[in-house]
Write a protein that holds these residues in place. Structure first.
Motif, mmCIF file in Angstrom:
data_model
loop_
_atom_site.group_PDB
_atom_site.id
_atom_site.type_symbol
_atom_site.label_atom_id
_atom_site.label_comp_id
_atom_site.label_asym_id
_atom_site.label_seq_id
_atom_site.Cartn_x
_atom_site.Cartn_y
_atom_site.Cartn_z
ATOM 1 N N PHE A 4 8.976 0.577 -62.046
ATOM 2 C CA PHE A 4 8.379 -0.415 -62.753
ATOM 3 C C PHE A 4 7.957 -1.652 -61.899
ATOM 4 C CE2 PHE A 4 7.591 -4.016 -65.774
ATOM 5 C CZ PHE A 4 6.574 -3.906 -65.919
ATOM 6 N N GLN B 174 4.840 7.214 -59.262
ATOM 7 C CA GLN B 174 5.357 8.042 -60.064
ATOM 8 C C GLN B 174 5.643 9.586 -59.587
ATOM 9 O OE1 GLN B 174 2.664 7.216 -63.331
ATOM 10 N NE2 GLN B 174 4.007 5.234 -64.124
ATOM 11 N N THR C 219 3.341 -6.512 -72.059
ATOM 12 C CA THR C 219 4.432 -5.941 -73.074
ATOM 13 C C THR C 219 5.764 -6.160 -72.632
ATOM 14 O OG1 THR C 219 3.966 -3.920 -72.103
ATOM 15 C CG2 THR C 219 2.978 -4.062 -74.052
ATOM 16 N N LEU D 100 -0.295 5.496 -67.949
ATOM 17 C CA LEU D 100 0.099 4.014 -67.161
ATOM 18 C C LEU D 100 1.465 3.523 -67.886
ATOM 19 C CD1 LEU D 100 -3.583 2.746 -67.807
ATOM 20 C CD2 LEU D 100 -2.240 2.902 -65.699
ATOM 21 N N ARG D 101 2.133 2.883 -66.879
ATOM 22 C CA ARG D 101 3.366 2.160 -67.345
ATOM 23 C C ARG D 101 3.039 0.932 -68.159
ATOM 24 N NH1 ARG D 101 8.182 4.170 -65.756
ATOM 25 N NH2 ARG D 101 7.810 6.079 -65.140
ATOM 26 N N PRO D 102 4.218 0.588 -68.864
ATOM 27 C CA PRO D 102 3.648 -0.725 -69.670
ATOM 28 C C PRO D 102 3.276 -1.761 -68.870
ATOM 29 C CG PRO D 102 5.972 -0.156 -69.838
ATOM 30 C CD PRO D 102 5.381 0.887 -69.269
ATOM 31 N N THR D 103 2.279 -2.513 -69.461
ATOM 32 C CA THR D 103 1.873 -3.795 -68.748
ATOM 33 C C THR D 103 2.820 -4.932 -68.862
ATOM 34 O OG1 THR D 103 0.803 -4.797 -70.708
ATOM 35 C CG2 THR D 103 -0.435 -3.295 -69.466
ATOM 36 N N MET E 131 5.198 2.804 -78.410
ATOM 37 C CA MET E 131 5.122 2.106 -77.115
ATOM 38 C C MET E 131 6.199 0.972 -77.150
ATOM 39 S SD MET E 131 2.813 3.039 -74.725
ATOM 40 C CE MET E 131 2.365 1.528 -74.013
#
Lengths: 432, 325
Positions: B307, B263, A10, A4-7, B58
């Protein structure tokens, strides 16, 4: 694909942090912090001592290197050499991150096209003066250079030559090797193509040029063969707008236009082995694989240097040995480099691993001097050149690949491609 | 995903607060607070390993790449980060001036717009077929459809590449039996992307099917009977009763599959390297190549464009598919 990509949350936090960080640091460029050290390293006299860590790429090559390391340890009883194998796929990233983090081994094998980039990162020590450039093929020596300073020593040479299937060329009425000049070679290719499906039942195309990825490797020598170049190092300008480049593009695209080569991206090595193509331009490993996979063909293929136009030229690839700026045992590392690149040792390594030695002297040693299929490589290595030593080379090479692909698919004219290349390369630049 | 442990922490401390409030007033407040302090300290200690990993792997990379997308970072700057200059949104401007990036965005868009509905429809159809018709072989089919999902995408791509090989591949060999001269699938601009769409649908319909099947099996039989009594035909029963009940399952699969498709990377990376003539170049592969060329700033910017697209698609899907009740 499942990560998953960062939310969004974040991201919000990240943005705030970044803004703060930028304010705090002021983030400006300071001058000359990256000026590479140009003073050549010094080697002490006497024997090598201490622990030496080397990275090497390729699993088989690594085993053959161990043998030489043992010999080095016998000659220098106080040294221990530890060779760590690094797969080629991961090598570039591993090297750049280790240089960035100052956490390097003492020395490593470095892909020749990476030298400029990593020297620009201030990763390597300049080559000691005791290494003489004349001991190596000039093109290979040039791969170690960045801004006129050598940062390594050539180890494995690599260049490509023409492989041809003599059983196929003979049926096309060609006696011996195909012609060694552009015009004659093209004529021979057309003669071979005319026999496809007839005298040569399995044959599809006379030759096979690389399409897409890495096609610059095959095209750039064509420019040099015309006596031109794509980059003027003195003026720091790209010269894709010169007549020599136009000639090379014409020659390359003509082979596709005349359907002498497929553009279907099939495996050229497999195709020559299966007799689907008659000639192909490849490096030394192709010969080794042909011998291993199809020994029954040994008498049916030969090698010759690349055809020339106004002059002979080829591309210098391969890998160099470099000692890192942050090496803990630099003195012993340079001694090991010296040992490895001595003609006799390098010849032994080349013989065991199937790689081409970069030292001129190695070619008169042992088996290499007698192998007729290798003679073309020696001839070629004498006239090879290194691609421009600029940090942005990979981007320029990518642009060449994608423009050449348009020629291969007949989607652009030579004039379009020439113009596009000059403007793309100029906008990419040569790095800071 | 990322906020879970902090919520747990917060939950714990409020609970603690509540019970503390109910205690007799006689309890010395100092002792109470130390007990609470000790407990919350223990909670932090327990959460620390996760928090450390989260920060290092992260948050820091996210911050770092945001920074890089606003600077002219190149690989040569890794050792001397002070050489980097802040360039604002230059990388984004450069990105949108690069026709190759538009090609990449267009390919990704085509891939998502064609493959996503097809995957959902095929998955739903497979689930309905399994639920109603082929009961006897349900296990076999379930495994058959789901197998591609659990197989490594790289393995799948390599196998498909072999099958589609122009001269020796199985597909063209079979076509040759019928006298058809098959194209060089992956080296042909007309076929490369459609082949990858087909492959993605085949590979991912299993996930949709499994979730839909679970949804179908939870539709109360009484509802169906009631609808039948009211005179609804099979088709009406499906659209008026079953389908609305499947909406949450559909939303879940649409969002997760959509994110995966945006993606789009592994297939072109393994099979075509984005070619021929950039016809399979995806936005993420573009970013990857920029990283490989040492253009870290532009690569990070491209990552952020993807994104934003993912956020946009997800929001859109929630708008369209959310349960109306």
């Amino acid at each position: 694909m499942s990560t998953l990509r960062p939310t969004a949350r974040t991201l919000q936090i990240a943005c705030a942090t970044v803004a703060a960080a930028l304010l705090a640091t002021g983030c400006g460029r300071s001058d000359d912090t990256a000026a590479a050290d140009k003073d050549p390293a010094k080697i002490s006299s006497g024997k090598a001592k201490g622990k030496l860590v080397m990275w090497s790429m390729g699993d088989k090559a690594d085993k053959d290197l161990q043998g030489l390391a043992k010999k080095f340890e016998q000659q220098n009883p106080d040294v221990t050499v530890q060779i760590t194998a690094v797969p080629w796929d991961a090598a570039h990233e591993k090297l750049t991150t280790s240089i960035a983090g100052g956490n390097t081994p003492d020395l490593s094998l470095i892909g020749s096209t990476w030298m400029a980039e990593m020297a620009a990162m201030n990763g390597f020590q300049a080559t000691p003066a005791s290494f003489k450039s004349s001991a190596f093929f000039p093109g290979q020596w040039d791969t170690t250079k960045y801004k006129d300073t050598a940062y390594g020593v050539p180890f494995i040479a690599d260049t490509s030559v023409i492989y041809y299937r003599s059983d196929i060329t003979e049926k096309a009425g060609i006696k011996g090797a195909p012609a060694d000049d552009w015009a004659g070679y093209l004529k021979d290719l057309k003669a071979i193509q005319a026999t496809a499906g007839k005298q040569n039942a399995k044959l599809r195309n006379a030759t096979q040029l690389q399409v897409g990825f890495n096609s610059w490797l095959f095209w750039l020598p064509m420019v040099w063969q015309q006596g031109g170049d794509i980059y003027d190092a003195d003026a720091k300008k790209f010269t894709f707008d010169t007549p020599a480049v136009a000639e090379a593009l014409e020659y390359y695209s003509g082979i596709f236009k005349d359907k002498l080569t497929p553009n279907d991206k099939t495996d050229a090595r497999q195709n020559i082995q299966n007799g689907l193509i008659g000639t192909v331009q490849q490096g030394a490993s192709t010969g080794g694989d042909l011998h291993k996979n199809a020994p029954e063909l040994d008498s049916k293929w030969q090698t010759m240097p690349l055809p020339k136009a106004t002059q002979a030229a080829g591309l210098a690839g391969g890998s160099d040995l470099a000692v890192f700026k942050d090496a803990k045992n630099a003195d012993a590392a340079w001694k090991f480099v010296k040992f490895l690149t001595e003609p006799e040792n390098l010849a032994a390594y080349g013989e065991a691993s199937g790689n081409l030695p970069a030292a001129v002297g190695s070619w008169s040693e042992g088996e290499l001097s007698q192998n007729t299929k290798m003679a073309a490589f020696e001839t070629q290595l004498k006239v090879t050149k290194a691609p421009p030593a600029i940090t942005t080379w990979q981007q320029v090479a990518d642009a060449i690949d994608s423009e050449l692909e348009k020629l291969a698919y007949g989607k652009a004219t030579v004039a379009d491609v020439q113009k596009a290349l000059q403007s793309k390369a100029t906008s990419i630049g040569t790095g800071r | 995903m990322t906020t879970m442990p902090t919520t747990t922490l917060a939950g714990q401390s409020t609970q603690e607060g509540d019970t503390a409030g109910k205690r007799p007033a006689a309890t010395p407040s100092r002792r109470r607070s130390t007990a609470r302090g000790r407990q919350s300290r223990a909670a932090w200690v327990l959460a620390a390993p996760f928090l450390a990993l989260f920060l290092a792997f992260m948050l820091l990379p996210v911050v770092w790449s945001t920074l890089m997308s606003l600077t002219d970072t190149q690989s040569a700057d890794l050792r001397t980060p002070l050489n980097v200059s802040f360039t604002g949104f230059d990388n984004y401007v450069r990105l949108f001036q690069d026709p190759q990036f538009f090609t990449a965005l267009r390919n990704t868009g085509v891939f998502v717009l064609v493959a996503l509905p097809l995957t959902l429809a095929a998955g739903l159809a497979a689930a309905v077929a399994l639920d109603s018709g082929i009961r006897r072989f349900r296990a076999v089919f379930r495994v058959g459809f789901y197998l591609p999902v659990i197989t490594s995408i790289v393995a799948v791509a390599v196998v498909w590449k072999t099958l589609l090989e122009p001269h020796a591949g199985l597909v063209n060999t079979v076509l040759a039996w019928f006298g058809i001269d098959g194209p060089a699938w992956l080296a042909d601009t007309r076929f490369a992307l459609p082949v990858m769409i087909l492959m993605a649908v085949w590979r991912n319909l299993g996930t949709v099917m499994i979730i839909m099947l679970a949804g179908l099996q939870s539709v109360p039989q009484s509802l169906m009977e009631a609808a039948e009594l009211d005179g609804a035909g099979a088709w009406q029963r499906f659209w008026r009763v079953t389908f609305p009940l499947l909406r949450p399952a559909l939303l879940l699969t649409a969002v997760t599959t959509g994110i995966g498709y945006l993606q789009f990377f592994d297939e072109p990376f393994v099979m075509t390297d984005g070619g021929p003539l950039d016809s399979t170049l995806s936005a993420t592969l573009y970013a990857y190549k920029q990283f490989g060329n040492g253009n870290y700033g532009v690569a990070s910017a491209a990552g952020y464009v993807v994104f934003v697209l993912i956020i946009a698609l997800t929001v859109l899907q929630f708008r369209v598919l959310r349960d109306k009740d």
